[in-house]
Design a protein around this motif. Structure first.
Motif, PDB file in Angstrom:
ATOM      1  N   MET A   1      13.404   0.903  19.017  1.00 26.37           N
ATOM      2  CA  MET A   1      12.294   1.836  18.857  1.00 26.37           C
ATOM      3  C   MET A   1      12.496   2.761  17.653  1.00 26.37           C
ATOM      4  SD  MET A   1      10.043   0.861  20.875  1.00 26.37           S
ATOM      5  CE  MET A   1       8.905   2.199  20.680  1.00 26.37           C
ATOM      6  N   ILE A   2      13.730   3.127  17.357  1.00 24.54           N
ATOM      7  CA  ILE A   2      14.009   3.902  16.137  1.00 24.54           C
ATOM      8  C   ILE A   2      13.632   3.071  14.915  1.00 24.54           C
ATOM      9  CG2 ILE A   2      15.836   4.905  14.702  1.00 24.54           C
ATOM     10  CD1 ILE A   2      17.268   5.640  17.392  1.00 24.54           C
ATOM     11  N   GLU A   3      14.067   1.820  14.915  1.00 23.74           N
ATOM     12  CA  GLU A   3      13.726   0.917  13.805  1.00 23.74           C
ATOM     13  C   GLU A   3      12.220   0.731  13.686  1.00 23.74           C
ATOM     14  OE1 GLU A   3      17.737  -1.897  13.915  1.00 23.74           O
ATOM     15  OE2 GLU A   3      15.942  -2.531  15.021  1.00 23.74           O
ATOM     16  N   HIS A   4      11.534   0.665  14.805  1.00 22.31           N
ATOM     17  CA  HIS A   4      10.086   0.478  14.820  1.00 22.31           C
ATOM     18  C   HIS A   4       9.377   1.635  14.111  1.00 22.31           C
ATOM     19  CE1 HIS A   4       6.188  -0.207  17.214  1.00 22.31           C
ATOM     20  NE2 HIS A   4       6.325  -1.254  16.420  1.00 22.31           N
ATOM     21  N   ASP A   5       9.806   2.868  14.394  1.00 23.58           N
ATOM     22  CA  ASP A   5       9.232   4.028  13.706  1.00 23.58           C
ATOM     23  C   ASP A   5       9.462   3.929  12.199  1.00 23.58           C
ATOM     24  OD1 ASP A   5       8.270   5.216  16.009  1.00 23.58           O
ATOM     25  OD2 ASP A   5       9.789   6.788  16.076  1.00 23.58           O
ATOM     26  N   LEU A   6      10.678   3.604  11.804  1.00 24.15           N
ATOM     27  CA  LEU A   6      11.003   3.548  10.378  1.00 24.15           C
ATOM     28  C   LEU A   6      10.280   2.403   9.676  1.00 24.15           C
ATOM     29  CD1 LEU A   6      14.811   4.328  10.617  1.00 24.15           C
ATOM     30  CD2 LEU A   6      12.992   5.881   9.853  1.00 24.15           C
ATOM     31  N   TYR A   7      10.182   1.270  10.324  1.00 25.07           N
ATOM     32  CA  TYR A   7       9.490   0.114   9.764  1.00 25.07           C
ATOM     33  C   TYR A   7       8.025   0.452   9.479  1.00 25.07           C
ATOM     34  CZ  TYR A   7       7.554  -4.588   9.403  1.00 25.07           C
ATOM     35  OH  TYR A   7       6.884  -5.714   8.976  1.00 25.07           O
ATOM     36  N   HIS A   8       7.347   1.000  10.498  1.00 28.48           N
ATOM     37  CA  HIS A   8       5.934   1.330  10.313  1.00 28.48           C
ATOM     38  C   HIS A   8       5.748   2.521   9.375  1.00 28.48           C
ATOM     39  CE1 HIS A   8       4.248  -1.769  12.665  1.00 28.48           C
ATOM     40  NE2 HIS A   8       4.560  -1.291  13.859  1.00 28.48           N
ATOM     41  N   ALA A   9       6.705   3.451   9.326  1.00 26.83           N
ATOM     42  CA  ALA A   9       6.603   4.555   8.365  1.00 26.83           C
ATOM     43  C   ALA A   9       6.563   4.001   6.938  1.00 26.83           C
ATOM     44  CB  ALA A   9       7.771   5.527   8.530  1.00 26.83           C
ATOM     45  N   GLY A  10       7.378   2.992   6.666  1.00 22.84           N
ATOM     46  CA  GLY A  10       7.358   2.359   5.346  1.00 22.84           C
ATOM     47  C   GLY A  10       6.049   1.646   5.076  1.00 22.84           C
ATOM     48  N   GLU A  11       5.538   0.947   6.080  1.00 29.12           N
ATOM     49  CA  GLU A  11       4.242   0.279   5.918  1.00 29.12           C
ATOM     50  C   GLU A  11       3.138   1.300   5.660  1.00 29.12           C
ATOM     51  OE1 GLU A  11       3.635  -3.718   8.358  1.00 29.12           O
ATOM     52  OE2 GLU A  11       4.069  -2.009   9.656  1.00 29.12           O
ATOM     53  N   ILE A  12       3.166   2.387   6.396  1.00 29.47           N
ATOM     54  CA  ILE A  12       2.160   3.441   6.239  1.00 29.47           C
ATOM     55  C   ILE A  12       2.243   4.033   4.842  1.00 29.47           C
ATOM     56  CG2 ILE A  12       1.594   5.805   6.988  1.00 29.47           C
ATOM     57  CD1 ILE A  12       2.304   4.716   9.900  1.00 29.47           C
ATOM     58  N   ASN A  13       3.441   4.299   4.374  1.00 28.08           N
ATOM     59  CA  ASN A  13       3.602   4.848   3.035  1.00 28.08           C
ATOM     60  C   ASN A  13       3.039   3.892   1.983  1.00 28.08           C
ATOM     61  OD1 ASN A  13       4.576   6.783   1.069  1.00 28.08           O
ATOM     62  ND2 ASN A  13       6.105   5.240   0.585  1.00 28.08           N
ATOM     63  N   HIS A  14       3.308   2.628   2.144  1.00 29.79           N
ATOM     64  CA  HIS A  14       2.816   1.642   1.178  1.00 29.79           C
ATOM     65  C   HIS A  14       1.292   1.539   1.214  1.00 29.79           C
ATOM     66  CE1 HIS A  14       3.100  -1.636  -1.613  1.00 29.79           C
ATOM     67  NE2 HIS A  14       2.396  -2.407  -0.807  1.00 29.79           N
ATOM     68  N   LEU A  15       0.709   1.458   2.399  1.00 27.77           N
ATOM     69  CA  LEU A  15      -0.752   1.406   2.508  1.00 27.77           C
ATOM     70  C   LEU A  15      -1.392   2.668   1.918  1.00 27.77           C
ATOM     71  CD1 LEU A  15      -1.293  -0.099   6.068  1.00 27.77           C
ATOM     72  CD2 LEU A  15      -2.020  -1.111   3.903  1.00 27.77           C
ATOM     73  N   ARG A  16      -0.814   3.818   2.223  1.00 25.68           N
ATOM     74  CA  ARG A  16      -1.318   5.089   1.681  1.00 25.68           C
ATOM     75  C   ARG A  16      -1.278   5.078   0.161  1.00 25.68           C
ATOM     76  NH1 ARG A  16       0.541   8.162  -1.478  1.00 25.68           N
ATOM     77  NH2 ARG A  16       2.650   7.550  -0.969  1.00 25.68           N
ATOM     78  N   ALA A  17      -0.152   4.638  -0.389  1.00 25.23           N
ATOM     79  CA  ALA A  17      -0.006   4.614  -1.842  1.00 25.23           C
ATOM     80  C   ALA A  17      -1.001   3.651  -2.493  1.00 25.23           C
ATOM     81  CB  ALA A  17       1.431   4.248  -2.207  1.00 25.23           C
ATOM     82  N   LEU A  18      -1.216   2.507  -1.872  1.00 26.24           N
ATOM     83  CA  LEU A  18      -2.223   1.566  -2.401  1.00 26.24           C
ATOM     84  C   LEU A  18      -3.612   2.171  -2.335  1.00 26.24           C
ATOM     85  CD1 LEU A  18      -0.966  -1.819  -0.894  1.00 26.24           C
ATOM     86  CD2 LEU A  18      -0.876  -1.110  -3.294  1.00 26.24           C
ATOM     87  N   ALA A  19      -3.954   2.807  -1.209  1.00 25.01           N
ATOM     88  CA  ALA A  19      -5.274   3.408  -1.048  1.00 25.01           C
ATOM     89  C   ALA A  19      -5.503   4.538  -2.049  1.00 25.01           C
ATOM     90  CB  ALA A  19      -5.448   3.924   0.384  1.00 25.01           C
ATOM     91  N   GLN A  20      -4.458   5.290  -2.343  1.00 21.94           N
ATOM     92  CA  GLN A  20      -4.582   6.436  -3.229  1.00 21.94           C
ATOM     93  C   GLN A  20      -4.302   6.077  -4.694  1.00 21.94           C
ATOM     94  OE1 GLN A  20      -2.230   9.648  -1.546  1.00 21.94           O
ATOM     95  NE2 GLN A  20      -3.340   9.556   0.395  1.00 21.94           N
ATOM     96  N   GLY A  21      -3.919   4.823  -4.930  1.00 19.85           N
ATOM     97  CA  GLY A  21      -3.663   4.380  -6.301  1.00 19.85           C
ATOM     98  C   GLY A  21      -2.438   4.998  -6.948  1.00 19.85           C
ATOM     99  N   ASN A  22      -1.436   5.354  -6.138  1.00 19.93           N
ATOM    100  CA  ASN A  22      -0.210   5.949  -6.709  1.00 19.93           C
ATOM    101  C   ASN A  22       1.054   5.254  -6.216  1.00 19.93           C
ATOM    102  OD1 ASN A  22      -0.062   6.916  -4.097  1.00 19.93           O
ATOM    103  ND2 ASN A  22      -0.401   9.051  -4.650  1.00 19.93           N
ATOM    104  N   ASP A  23       0.961   3.951  -5.993  1.00 19.14           N
ATOM    105  CA  ASP A  23       2.097   3.161  -5.501  1.00 19.14           C
ATOM    106  C   ASP A  23       3.134   3.003  -6.611  1.00 19.14           C
ATOM    107  OD1 ASP A  23       3.654   1.626  -3.817  1.00 19.14           O
ATOM    108  OD2 ASP A  23       2.628  -0.231  -4.317  1.00 19.14           O
TER     109      ASP A  23
END
Length: 167
Positions: free
Chosen positions: A145-167
């Motif tokens: 479950m710790i890994e699950h939080d970190l895994y999705h945090a990275g996915e969220i950061n990447h999606l956010r960066a793509l959406a905001q155009g600052n990846d």
């Protein structure tokens, strides 16, 4: 006999760091789930890149559902089950970001309280049921479950960066 909770307290610390980090550490937050969600604009929550399958909203919902399902299977009667619709607390499509954040925080509190209730470190080696009905050491379930939080945090950061155009 001396009873130790040192390993439990370490895992709780790691759970807290993966979920929310701390404002007291300069470099301690960039992996944390809530830190990554803090820069997500309202319009980013449901945005998908071309060919994308899961939005930030869907990742947050998955995180919450897993926390409830893992807690139910490992520490309770297992009544929260993916194969039984409506048994796992969830949020509806289109729920506002504030509601999604409240939901995942509530799920974290629910999961964390079950881990915090462990009596002593010997319980970390106890076999418990995972959400699929398989047996695992308690520490493995917590680690996952710790890994699950970190895994999705990275996915969220990447999606956010793509959406905001600052990846």
């Amino acid at each position: 006999m001396v009873v130790s909770r040192a390993a439990i307290e370490t895992l709780l610390y790691m759970m807290d760091m993966a979920f929310e980090g701390t404002r007291n550490e300069i470099w301690g937050n960039w992996h944390a789930l809530l830190e990554n969600l803090s820069s997500v604009r309202d319009e980013d929550w449901t945005w998908l890149p071309e060919g994308g399958q899961r939005s930030i909203f869907e990742l947050v919902r998955d995180l919450g559902q897993c926390k409830y399902a893992y807690a139910s299977a490992a520490f309770e009667d297992g009544s929260m089950d993916w194969d039984k619709p409506g048994t796992i607390p969830s949020i509806s499509d289109g729920s506002p970001p504030a509601e999604a954040l409240d939901y995942v925080r509530g799920a974290q509190d629910y999961w964390r309280s079950r881990v915090a209730a462990l009596r002593d470190d010997s319980e970390l080696l106890k076999q418990r049921t995972g959400p699929w009905g398989t047996q695992h050491e308690t520490r493995w379930l917590i680690k996952t479950m710790i890994e699950h939080d970190l895994y999705h945090a990275g996915e969220i950061n990447h999606l956010r960066a793509l959406a905001q155009g600052n990846d």
